[in-house]
Design an enzyme around this catalytic site. Structure first.
Site, PDB file in Angstrom:
ATOM      1  N   LYS A  53       7.402   1.081 -10.420  1.00  0.00           N
ATOM      2  CA  LYS A  53       6.560   2.054  -9.705  1.00  0.00           C
ATOM      3  C   LYS A  53       7.424   3.202  -9.197  1.00  0.00           C
ATOM      4  CE  LYS A  53       3.053  -1.357  -8.579  1.00  0.00           C
ATOM      5  NZ  LYS A  53       2.604  -2.410  -7.655  1.00  0.00           N
ATOM      6  N   GLN A  97       3.424  -4.419  -1.643  1.00  0.00           N
ATOM      7  CA  GLN A  97       3.390  -5.248  -2.846  1.00  0.00           C
ATOM      8  C   GLN A  97       2.897  -6.660  -2.494  1.00  0.00           C
ATOM      9  OE1 GLN A  97       4.222  -4.123  -6.066  1.00  0.00           O
ATOM     10  NE2 GLN A  97       3.331  -6.086  -6.651  1.00  0.00           N
ATOM     11  N   ASP A 120      -3.787   1.894  -3.017  1.00  0.00           N
ATOM     12  CA  ASP A 120      -4.301   0.751  -3.785  1.00  0.00           C
ATOM     13  C   ASP A 120      -5.829   0.678  -3.690  1.00  0.00           C
ATOM     14  OD1 ASP A 120      -2.473  -0.679  -5.273  1.00  0.00           O
ATOM     15  OD2 ASP A 120      -1.753  -1.869  -3.572  1.00  0.00           O
TER      16      ASP A 120
END
Ligand code: NDP
Length: 284
Positions: A53, A97, A120
């Site tokens: 990422k 994460q 997200d």
């Protein structure tokens, strides 16, 4: 007939090139989009995801900040880190994460992220906005799938869309996006009776269960577009999806491969969400 293979790698490269151009424009106007990725613990797979990422972010000209915390970090310490990122004007997107270590409540952590930086799209207020047809952030995997369907010019209005798997991060937001596009949506879970009778009706079939080979060719309507979200590592080390690719290819009109399908799109859409957050900030 053999299905067209929907090349997620190629499409994600296109999306990332478009993002890099828009980042360039924004930088010229004084804003560099910034993404913070927070990792708690030393999970090897998570470390790879975080590195990928960060690399994708930098390649698109964005600022990336990786914050690595020890496995013994307390929930309060993590909430403090998120609080400072929420207030940091250089950071437009915050991603924690998952999975988090067992002693940390993932729900509380997600709810502590500012909904305006929740790239997200997992915060309840973003889930609610999506559900009521006013999305701010679309969760990255379903957002990437919508891009894939768009690139295939798949008709969605009035189409039968069947989703196998109803998680908060894939299945449910996927259902909302397909519904918003005018599809008639069926959302299946592990209790669904006679899964094949549902999947055989699908013009668009999205499979996200984490069960390798759960959908086989005989469960697919001829000419369907099949999106395989699953990522499963077999005992022999091979990476496979949830759809039995060999038996599906002769039946479907288009299908995503694993690897090289949905996965690369998910990262591209994370960048897109970060860019969109920065563009919104720059507008105000
Ligand atoms: P979850 O485990 O959170 O959810 C799985 C869903 O599948 C649940 O709704 C479950 O039903 C349903 N399910 C399980 N077994 C069956 C069955 N036999 N029939 C019908 N439905 C079933 O998984 P995720 O959504 O997080 O991930 C799914 C897969 O997608 C995984 O392989 C994951 O690695 C992959 N993934 C890939 C991404 C990418 O970028 N390519 C991103 C995110 C995930 P129930 O609700 O009843 O338990």
């Amino acid at each position: 007939m053999s299905a067209r293979i929907i090349d997620g790698k190629a499409l994600s490269a296109q999306v990332r090139a478009e993002i890099a151009l828009r980042v360039g424009e924004l930088v010229k106007r004084g804003t560099t989009p910034g993404l913070a990725v927070v990792l708690v613990g030393e999970d090897a797979a998570s470390q790879i995801y975080v590195r990928n990422k960060a690399a994708a972010c930098e390649a698109a000209g964005m600022l990336s900040r990786a914050i690595q915390l020890g496995a013994d970090t307390t929930e309060d310490e993590l909430l403090d880190v998120i609080d400072s990122l929420n207030r940091d004007p250089a950071i437009h997107g915050i991603l924690v994460q998952l999975p988090l270590p067992g002693h940390i409540n993932a729900g509380s952590v997600i709810e502590s992220i500012s909904p305006l930086k929740d790239v997200d799209g997992f915060h309840v207020s973003n889930a609610g906005l999506l559900m009521t047809g006013r999305p701010l952030f679309r969760p990255c995997t379903p957002y990437g799938i919508m891009k894939m369907l768009e690139s295939e010019a798949t008709p969605l209005r009035g189409a039968e869309a069947v989703i196998v798997g109803a998680s908060n991060i894939v299945g449910k937001p996927m259902a909302m996006l397909l519904l918003a596009a005018g599809a008639t949506v069926t959302l299946c879970n592990s209790k669904t009776r006679d899964l094949a009778s549902q999947t055989r009706r699908a013009d668009v079939l999205v499979v996200a269960t984490g069960k390798p080979g759960i959908v086989t060719g005989d469960m697919i309507k001829r000419g369907a577009v099949v999106i395989d979200v699953g990522i499963n590592r077999l005992a022999n080390g091979k990476l496979v999806g949830d759809v039995d690719f060999e038996s599906a290819v002769p039946i479907a009109s288009a299908i995503t491969p694993v690897p090289g399908g949905v996965g690369p799109m998910t990262i591209a859409m994370l960048l897109m969400n970060t860019l969109e957050a920065a563009e919104r900030t720059a507008r105000h």
